[in-house]
Structures are given as C-alpha cells and as structure tokens.
Scaffold this active site. Structure first.
Site, PDB file in Angstrom:
ATOM      1  N   GLY A  70      -7.764 -77.554 -43.511  1.00 10.89           N
ATOM      2  CA  GLY A  70      -7.417 -79.118 -43.788  1.00 10.89           C
ATOM      3  C   GLY A  70      -6.689 -78.965 -45.061  1.00 10.89           C
ATOM      4  O   GLY A  70      -5.942 -79.919 -44.984  1.00 10.89           O
ATOM      5  N   ARG A  99      -8.130 -85.179 -37.402  1.00 11.83           N
ATOM      6  CA  ARG A  99      -8.414 -85.479 -38.714  1.00 11.83           C
ATOM      7  C   ARG A  99      -7.096 -86.375 -39.069  1.00 11.83           C
ATOM      8  O   ARG A  99      -5.974 -85.880 -39.206  1.00 11.83           O
ATOM      9  CB  ARG A  99      -8.780 -84.146 -39.569  1.00 11.83           C
ATOM     10  CG  ARG A  99      -9.906 -83.366 -39.106  1.00 11.83           C
ATOM     11  CD  ARG A  99     -10.057 -82.334 -39.983  1.00 11.83           C
ATOM     12  NE  ARG A  99     -10.454 -82.385 -41.219  1.00 11.83           N
ATOM     13  CZ  ARG A  99     -10.438 -81.500 -42.004  1.00 11.83           C
ATOM     14  NH1 ARG A  99     -10.384 -80.058 -41.673  1.00 11.83           N
ATOM     15  NH2 ARG A  99     -10.709 -81.507 -43.510  1.00 11.83           N
ATOM     16  N   SER A 145      -9.593 -89.019 -49.406  1.00 12.55           N
ATOM     17  CA  SER A 145      -9.734 -87.792 -49.746  1.00 12.55           C
ATOM     18  C   SER A 145      -8.830 -87.122 -50.724  1.00 12.55           C
ATOM     19  O   SER A 145      -7.652 -87.497 -50.974  1.00 12.55           O
ATOM     20  CB  SER A 145      -9.586 -86.688 -48.435  1.00 12.55           C
ATOM     21  OG  SER A 145      -9.340 -85.329 -48.838  1.00 12.55           O
ATOM     22  N   GLN A 147      -7.445 -84.503 -51.409  1.00 11.70           N
ATOM     23  CA  GLN A 147      -6.391 -83.416 -51.150  1.00 11.70           C
ATOM     24  C   GLN A 147      -5.188 -84.338 -50.803  1.00 11.70           C
ATOM     25  O   GLN A 147      -4.099 -83.748 -51.060  1.00 11.70           O
ATOM     26  CB  GLN A 147      -6.663 -83.038 -49.609  1.00 11.70           C
ATOM     27  CG  GLN A 147      -7.886 -81.892 -50.208  1.00 11.70           C
ATOM     28  CD  GLN A 147      -8.247 -81.210 -48.783  1.00 11.70           C
ATOM     29  OE1 GLN A 147      -7.963 -81.305 -47.653  1.00 11.70           O
ATOM     30  NE2 GLN A 147      -9.638 -80.326 -49.095  1.00 11.70           N
ATOM     31  N   SER A 173     -13.658 -88.101 -55.789  1.00 12.40           N
ATOM     32  CA  SER A 173     -13.589 -86.801 -56.121  1.00 12.40           C
ATOM     33  C   SER A 173     -12.646 -86.528 -57.480  1.00 12.40           C
ATOM     34  O   SER A 173     -11.660 -85.679 -57.186  1.00 12.40           O
ATOM     35  CB  SER A 173     -12.965 -86.045 -54.771  1.00 12.40           C
ATOM     36  OG  SER A 173     -14.093 -86.021 -53.801  1.00 12.40           O
ATOM     37  N   ASP A 292     -18.608 -81.399 -51.152  1.00 14.53           N
ATOM     38  CA  ASP A 292     -18.822 -80.178 -50.414  1.00 14.53           C
ATOM     39  C   ASP A 292     -20.051 -79.403 -50.645  1.00 14.53           C
ATOM     40  O   ASP A 292     -20.217 -78.636 -49.682  1.00 14.53           O
ATOM     41  CB  ASP A 292     -17.696 -79.268 -50.864  1.00 14.53           C
ATOM     42  CG  ASP A 292     -16.327 -79.682 -50.181  1.00 14.53           C
ATOM     43  OD1 ASP A 292     -16.364 -80.282 -49.145  1.00 14.53           O
ATOM     44  OD2 ASP A 292     -15.377 -79.186 -50.561  1.00 14.53           O
ATOM     45  N   LYS A 319     -14.187 -84.319 -42.245  1.00 12.87           N
ATOM     46  CA  LYS A 319     -14.130 -82.725 -42.635  1.00 12.87           C
ATOM     47  C   LYS A 319     -13.956 -81.910 -41.406  1.00 12.87           C
ATOM     48  O   LYS A 319     -13.333 -82.218 -40.155  1.00 12.87           O
ATOM     49  CB  LYS A 319     -15.410 -82.175 -43.505  1.00 12.87           C
ATOM     50  CG  LYS A 319     -15.552 -82.965 -44.534  1.00 12.87           C
ATOM     51  CD  LYS A 319     -14.590 -82.434 -45.788  1.00 12.87           C
ATOM     52  CE  LYS A 319     -14.700 -82.885 -47.162  1.00 12.87           C
ATOM     53  NZ  LYS A 319     -13.678 -82.275 -48.030  1.00 12.87           N
ATOM     54  N   ARG A 366     -19.141 -74.396 -43.932  1.00 14.47           N
ATOM     55  CA  ARG A 366     -20.246 -74.637 -44.779  1.00 14.47           C
ATOM     56  C   ARG A 366     -21.545 -75.109 -43.818  1.00 14.47           C
ATOM     57  O   ARG A 366     -22.515 -74.794 -44.507  1.00 14.47           O
ATOM     58  CB  ARG A 366     -19.925 -75.856 -45.532  1.00 14.47           C
ATOM     59  CG  ARG A 366     -18.665 -75.448 -46.186  1.00 14.47           C
ATOM     60  CD  ARG A 366     -18.561 -76.379 -47.734  1.00 14.47           C
ATOM     61  NE  ARG A 366     -17.307 -76.349 -48.096  1.00 14.47           N
ATOM     62  CZ  ARG A 366     -17.003 -75.425 -49.046  1.00 14.47           C
ATOM     63  NH1 ARG A 366     -17.745 -74.486 -49.036  1.00 14.47           N
ATOM     64  NH2 ARG A 366     -15.664 -75.523 -49.336  1.00 14.47           N
TER      65      ARG A 366
END
Length: 409
Positions: A70, A99, A145, A147, A173, A292, A319, A366
């Site tokens: 991702g 996603r 996100s 990112q 974040s 996370d 995710k 994870r």
C-alpha cells in the site's frame, strides 16, 4: 504455510534480536534517492514492500505491479505523476484494487498530473503519464491516510515551485508526516509545518548524503507484546534503535509501561524489561497517531486478561484487510469478549484463552505477527504465516531464537 506455535518453556526470557530497517523510512528514503541520485541508504528494510518499492522506481514505462504494498501504491502515484516522460499503469493485488486512491489522485490532478482509472473510478489500477508540474498549491482532508500526504510532500522538492499543502480538518497520524519532513530536512530541503499548512521549498540538487534507516518500531511492537506476557525479570534487547526517533510507533516505549514493560535506551539499542507492575483491569488509549500498533495492543490486553478501549482507528478499515473486523473475528475465536465500530475496539477482561485456534491472517502481515505473542499463554496455529515477509521476513526465525517452538503443519 501453516505454523503451529508453542511458547518457550522458560517464560522468563533474556536475549538480543536485531531487527531490519523501518519499512516506512526505507520507502521514503528510496523515493528521495530516486529524485536525488547522490543519496545513499544504509540499513534498508529487507521487507517485500521495500523491495517492491525499489523495483517500481526503476520502471519508466509499462505495468508496475506492487502486489500488497500500500505504501508503494501511494508513494509511486506521486512519483510517476511528477516524472515527465514516464508512462505507466500502476496496479497491485485484488485487495489493492479495493483500497481507495481517489483523494490522492484528485490532489495530484489539481497540481496538473495526468492520471486516469483503468477499471473502477477512485481505485487502482491507474494509468499515469508523467508531467512537468508547476502548480504549487493544493489541499487535502486532514483525516485521511498520512501516506497520501507524504506522497505529495516527498515529490515536492523536485517540483519547480515546491508545494504548499493545506490540511483541512483534524490531522491524522502526525508522526508519519513529521517523519517525512524530517527526512526532507536531513537531505537539506527547507520545510515548515505551521497549523494546517505545510510548505516544502524546491531544491534542484542536494549534497551527497547518507540516510541511515532506523530499525522498525512497528516490528518491535511484537516483542513488547511478548515481554508483556512474559515473567517479571524478562529482558529482551532490540537493535538498532534511537531515543529521538522519527517513527510514530516509538510511542510504544510509553504505552507499554501500563502493561509492565520498561524501556531502557542504550547505544543504538533498546532493552525491554518486564516489571511486576500491576496492570489495570481496563485500559483506554487513543491510537490516532499510531494505528499500526492497535492489533498488537489488543492481543496484549487479551493475553493479560485485561480489558481495553482503543480509539482513533478509522484508518484500519482500508489497510491490507479491514483490521477491525479481522480482530473481531480472530479474537472471538480465541474466547475474547470484543466489540468494534468503524473507529474503535473494546475488549472486556477475561482469563479464558482457547487453545490450538487457527488464526487467519487475511493477507495482512500484522495479523500474523500481532497474534504470535499469544503463544506465551496458549498453543495456536497461524495460517498463511509467510505473509510476514511483507514487512519482517525474519520474524519466525527471531521467535525461534527466543525458544518458541514453531512447526510447519
């Protein structure tokens, strides 16, 4: 690959583990090195994601398949959009095509990028024709996100006029945004982050620079979980870490004090020490800046027989899997009294843990690693255990070093 896990016979542990470089830092550093070739990188992650990122950055035309990565999807979307003459289709696994990418694509289009959707509107695969981007102002919802935000910030010094990025609403974040800005500053790029406005100034060249990637704090979380479930007196040393970390998940050192784990910082290492501190029956944590580690913390609480209420988890829905639903299903199989919403998770205290439950991992690294520490309390089975290679290929070998019994079924 299906593994059967049994914890060490001596639950008072003492060992040293060396953990690979941070996936998050590695992927950011790789992109910066592609923009500024006189950057070198040390202690780069050996994860699948970092390898896919490195491979993708070398492609100029055709299809770039990043599988489950991702971070690579978001970062490469920004990178290819800003590279005039590059013409690619960016795609990935089936889950990757589910996603969303629309918020980032819309922001890049506002700046002048040429991006189109190959199949479903708002989702990969996407076709990108690289452009010389001169516009320098764009806004993004702040609760998305990080990112998406980092993807824009990383390419900003390479844009003719840099970038002014306005974040609208409550910011999610923040540590990951600061990580990106920290790396930019490390290579000599001028930045500012005041209120809701981030500025990155253009820079044609940087001086020769070596970026040393710190070991991954997200990977360290699983050893925090093991230490929390071990006997007082346990000491697990991890390298290579520093106290002033760029990684948001370094908050583990503070959070795990409530579970009786003390963190002692040394020269490029940390030692986790289990104390005899009593753990509260119910624990409340806001993980908006470190989502996370939510899986690890939830499993730790269940393994300790205590409850928790975790909030700030809205990004977990998009995710590698819907991590909230996955935790609900898998912890329930083990006997947990758990409930989830779209942005929170609650576990009630219970001392019963079912044995030999098969944990499904949902193509999510994870899920496999967060549940593994429960072998300290019961025997369990992990399905599709090879998924750990996405971020931590050496994980099962490192557990064997701690005398976990791991057998392939």
């Amino acid at each position: 690959m299906k593994l059967h896990l049994t914890g060490p016979s001596n639950t008072k542990l003492n060992d040293t583990i060396t953990i690979t470089g941070s996936k998050s830092e590695s992927n950011r550093s790789l992109l910066l090195a592609a923009l500024f070739p006189n950057i070198t990188i040390e202690n780069i992650s050996n994860s699948d994601d970092a390898q896919l990122m490195a491979k993708g950055l070398k492609i100029s035309e055709g299809t770039v398949d990043i599988h489950h990565a991702g971070t690579a999807m978001r970062f490469l979307t920004g990178y290819f959009s800003s590279q005039e003459g590059k013409d690619v289709v960016l795609t990935g696994s089936k889950r990757m095509t589910e996603r969303p990418i629309e918020i980032l694509v819309d922001a890049l289009r506002t700046l002048g990028a040429e991006i189109s959707y190959v199949q479903d509107e708002g989702y990969p695969p996407i076709k990108i024709k690289g452009q010389h981007i001169v516009k320098d102002k764009v806004s993004l919802p702040a609760n998305v996100s990080s990112q998406y935000i980092s993807s824009l910030l990383l390419i900003a010094p390479n844009l003719k006029n840099g970038l002014e990025l306005e974040l609208v609403g409550k910011i999610t974040s923040v540590p990951y945004i600061k990580m990106t800005l920290g790396l930019l500053e490390e290579i000599g790029v001028e930045t500012s982050f005041e209120g809701s406005l981030i500025k990155v100034f253009p820079k044609a060249k940087v001086l020769p620079t070596t970026l040393v990637v710190e070991s991954d704090w997200s990977s360290a979380s699983y050893f925090y979980g093991i230490c929390a479930l071990a006997e007082p007196g346990t000491e697990i040393t991890l390298s290579a870490y520093k106290k002033e970390s760029l990684q948001g998940d370094s908050v583990l050192a503070d959070i795990y004090t409530i579970f009786g784990v003390e963190t002692i910082f040394g020269e490029n290492k940390v030692t986790l020490k289990k104390t005899d501190k009593k753990v509260l029956a119910q624990n409340e944590l806001d993980l908006v800046n470190a989502p996370d580690i939510a899986q690890t913390i939830a499993v730790t609480c269940f393994g300790l027989g205590v409850g928790c209420h975790l909030i700030g988890l809205h990004t977990l829905k998009i995710k590698e899997t819907d991590r909230l639903e996955a935790l609900d299903v898998e912890l329930s199989k083990l006997g947990a009294n758990i409930s989830v919403t779209n942005k929170s998770l609650t576990i009630l205290p219970t001392t019963e843990i079912n044995a030999d439950v098969a944990i499904d991992t949902y193509n999510d690294h994870r899920m496999a690693m967060a549940f593994a520490p429960l072998a300290m309390k019961t025997t369990l089975i992990v399905n599709d255990a090879e998924v750990v290679s996405k971020s931590y290929p050496d994980f099962w070998n490192d557990l064997k070093q701690l005398d976990f019994s791991i057998k392939e079924l």
